[in-house]
Design an enzyme around this catalytic site. Structure first.
Site, PDB file in Angstrom:
ATOM      1  N   CYS A 108       0.785  -1.233   0.000  1.00 40.85           N
ATOM      2  CA  CYS A 108       0.000   0.000   0.000  1.00 40.85           C
ATOM      3  C   CYS A 108       0.816   1.282   0.000  1.00 40.85           C
ATOM      4  O   CYS A 108       0.702   2.107  -0.902  1.00 40.85           O
ATOM      5  CB  CYS A 108      -0.926  -0.032   1.209  1.00 40.85           C
ATOM      6  SG  CYS A 108      -1.704   1.531   1.563  1.00 40.85           S
ATOM      7  N   HIS A 164      -1.788   7.235   4.351  1.00 38.71           N
ATOM      8  CA  HIS A 164      -0.781   6.188   4.583  1.00 38.71           C
ATOM      9  C   HIS A 164       0.554   6.424   3.894  1.00 38.71           C
ATOM     10  O   HIS A 164       1.234   5.473   3.499  1.00 38.71           O
ATOM     11  CB  HIS A 164      -1.335   4.808   4.200  1.00 38.71           C
ATOM     12  CG  HIS A 164      -0.633   3.683   4.907  1.00 38.71           C
ATOM     13  ND1 HIS A 164      -0.682   2.366   4.496  1.00 38.71           N
ATOM     14  CD2 HIS A 164       0.164   3.687   6.003  1.00 38.71           C
ATOM     15  CE1 HIS A 164       0.016   1.612   5.301  1.00 38.71           C
ATOM     16  NE2 HIS A 164       0.553   2.385   6.237  1.00 38.71           N
TER      17      HIS A 164
END
Length: 501
Positions: A108, A164
């Site tokens: 990710c 993130h």
């Protein structure tokens, strides 16, 4: 828990046209005198002011809705033959371009860093793992991110969903990195109802932590619709809609579970329902665009951030047992690996009248999003570091041959993967080490290792990996991990170091 469920854009104002014409003129001068390669020996401006810029010369700047799912398997959409119900995503694929060789990074944070910088994560120190909840690092602040480039081109920019790529310091946060508006979560994995990680709330509006009830997928969809409803139509909009679905923990409102009574496995049933919940919200976004008269001048891009999770060690911080539900079809393995199942992801682009419907089979990588979107926006790349991304608008919109001939899957100290043409090398360097060579044209599932039969090709691709490794920044994850290890007190029984009489 149960979830809740004008005027067209027209021609841009005179001032916008003047600004865009100025940008186009300046861009032409820059392109004419640009050096072909940058500090990494890779194309810097190649395609940056090409097909996308030409397309914008006589057109208003398009709105851009950039939708990213989280850990979604390649096959887990209806248009790839899944039993999971995704009618809105399917319709976008049917009326747009299905990108059959679109690559992301194995995990990710790596993908999001690559996408927003236009540079492989080996350049920014993001090539290893993801930022853990306790991580102190972020994408270096001297990187000029995609929303910053789009703001310079006159766009209103908004992030709804997951960030993130840096949460420990405010200078890493979305509002400080080019987004006019932020609503969502900073870290990689949250409880979808409580909006917290490790018992700490992780839910923000702009720079303020807030408390709010509701299922995060539904809240993200509602907020995206609100951004569209309140958008100033005199400006183009870049909306980055980053869902946390279907990332673990597998959670969904009960009414979505009712869509899948035939699925006996609890994890698979919940996972499928999470994707359908996300698809519903995408449908609401499309409806909002239609109501505002924005749909005709809006590019929609959809892709997953990596392949579906096939190993429990890559599920994140949630404990997951049993068979994992994501399905990557015939592609090998999944998230966290540099095999096709971890990196070749479901992807599409849709813009009625601008993108020919059908399958686009050329190689593309998530780093290509940066120069492609900036080119369409009429922006410039003069503030970026040397890009790995290429402008692939001609391939997406008209089915032209993709300019990309190489994909760098990742380069870490212990493992790397690179593809040139149809040849792909996977190099695991940890003792005893392995070399795997695949012909993806004949063997897309990576079942037959051709390394022994093709030593010259192995050597050639190893040399490319060595070249990239020499350019790589130190992995920030490892630097941060050493900090944690070296700063912790000894893990010993109480009183072990006390001196007895």
């Amino acid at each position: 828990m149960t979830s809740s469920s004008q005027t067209p854009t027209g021609t841009q104002p005179k001032t916008g046209l003047q600004r865009r014409e100025l940008l186009l003129s300046a861009s032409a001068l820059v392109a004419a005198g640009a050096v072909a390669t940058g500090g990494f020996g890779l194309p810097v401006l190649r395609g940056a002011f090409g097909s996308g810029m030409a397309a914008m010369a006589a057109e208003p700047q398009p709105n851009i809705i950039h939708i990213v799912s989280d850990d979604q398997g390649w096959k887990d959409v209806g248009f790839h033959g899944s039993d999971i119900k995704t009618p809105n995503i399917d319709r976008l694929a049917e009326t747009g371009a299905e990108l059959t060789q679109f690559y992301a990074q194995p995990m990710c944070s790596q993908t999001r860093a690559a996408m927003l910088t236009g540079r492989y994560p080996l350049r920014t120190g993001f090539q290893t793992a993801v930022i853990p909840s306790g991580g102190l690092y972020g994408v270096p602040v001297d990187e000029w991110l995609l929303p910053q480039a789009l703001k310079d081109a006159g766009y209103e920019t908004a992030l709804v969903g997951k960030w993130h790529i840096g949460h420990a310091k405010p200078e890493y946060w979305p509002r400080q990195r080019g987004f006019d508006y932020f609503y969502g979560a900073m870290v990689g994995e949250i409880d979808h109802f409580k909006h917290e990680a490790h018992g700490e709330g992780d839910w923000y509006r702009n720079n303020d932590r807030i408390e709010e009830e509701g299922y995060d997928t539904t809240l993200f969809g509602n907020e995206a619709v609100k951004r569209i409803e309140e958008h100033d139509l005199s400006k183009p909009l870049y909306l980055y809609l980053a869902f946390t679905a279907p990332h673990t923990p597998y959670q969904v409102p009960d009414e979505y579970l009712d869509n899948y009574p035939e699925i006996a496995d609890t994890s698979r049933r919940t996972y499928a329902a999470m994707i359908t919940a996300m698809d519903d919200q995408i449908g609401h976004v499309l409806e909002a665009l239609d109501k505002r008269g924005m749909r005709e001048n809006t590019l929609i891009v959809f892709h997953s951030d990596n392949g579906g999770t096939r190993s429990a060690k890559f599920t994140g911080e949630s404990k997951v047992t049993g068979e994992l539900p994501p399905n990557n079809g015939s592609y090998r393995d999944g998230k966290g690996t540099i095999y096709e199942g971890g990196t070749r992801v479901v992807a599409l682009a849709n813009w009625a009248g601008k993108i020919k419907p059908g399958k686009v089979d050329g190689m593309m990588h998530v780093v290509d999003i940066y120069p492609t979107l900036v080119g369409l926006a009429g922006g410039t790349l003069d503030k970026t570091k040397p890009l790995d991304g290429l402008d692939v608008w001609g391939a997406i919109s008209e089915g032209k041959v993709s300019p990309r001939t190489e994909v760098v899957y990742n380069v870490q100290p212990w493992a790397a993967g690179v593809r040139q043409g149809d040849w792909k090398l996977v190099w695991q360097a940890l003792i005893p080490g392995t070399l795997e060579l695949f012909d993806l044209a004949a063997d897309p599932s990576e079942a037959k290792n051709l390394a022994e039969a093709n030593p010259a090709k192995v050597k050639e691709l190893q040399a490319r990996i060595a070249e990239l490794a020499a350019q790589a920044a130190p992995p920030l994850f490892m630097t941060d991990a050493f900090r944690l290890i070296l700063s912790e007190p000894p893990s010993t029984p109480e009183g072990f170091f006390e001196v007895s009489d």
